[in-house]
Design a protein around this motif. Sequence first.
Motif: not given
Length: 288
Positions: A38-47
């Motif tokens: 499992h791997h996930e990436v979250e970016i802020f500000p959203p991109a």
Amino acid sequence: MKIQINHTTRYTYPEPVTDSVNEIRLTPRTNYRQSCYHHEVEIFPPANLLTYEDFFGNRVHAYSVNKPHTEMVIHTRATVVTEDRAQRRDLPKLDLEDQVRRMKEEEFQNRYIEFILPTRYTEVTPELMEFASQHPFDEAEDLYEWTKRLSSTIYEQFTYDPEATSVNTTVKKALKLKRGVCQDYAHLMIAVCRSVGLPSRYVSGYHFVGDLQGGNADFEQASHAWVETHIPGSGWLGFDPTNNVEVNWRYVKLGHGRDYKDIVPVKGVYRGVAGNLEVTVDVRLLDK
């Protein structure tokens, strides 16, 4: 062993910045000794993320944030299962003479040339050759034992000191200081291996030591760098000169390259004033 990683990179700026273009190399690889489930990436500000593999097979996430912002956060989560076994088990093995002969063959050299040629970080200098001369090939049982001795020598002769060097420190400077961090230990070992024609590459990843904290263990934690060396007849094997151990279930590999520059976890450019960087990494053992 099942290992969970949470990695947060936070940039803050005193005034809004714009036109931020970034690359992330924070996806654990799946190979013979680990599987990324499992791997996930979250970016802020959203991109929007563009995903691809670079020349070395590392997974890259690229994105841009053009609007003004005073904070950027990159958060990744991963679950990885690592092999709880010795990396040398059941591997084919050649004697030293055959290993050296194969290492010098043109076909072998051409195949691994990018991991044999020196780089800016791993330049071969007279000082490096003097350091390498401590371990002639003919004093080792084979190149596996020679590489283990080299790792031990670096561990014994260098002092771990986070204040002594920076991400731009070369082997030449680290040799003079005899101090540094995992990046410097890895670059030195790589430079010595390449100076004798042995393919060697820089590895970026994580190191689980949660169960060792509070004891007398000589381990550095979380984000880490080590070395993979191609032993003729056996293949790529991992060594950690910072801690004087071979790579085992505690190590989670993100990627590899010729040196640090190829495998920077997060890099980018933007338009605006200088900001502050904060990185937090949490590596936990879920079960055995």
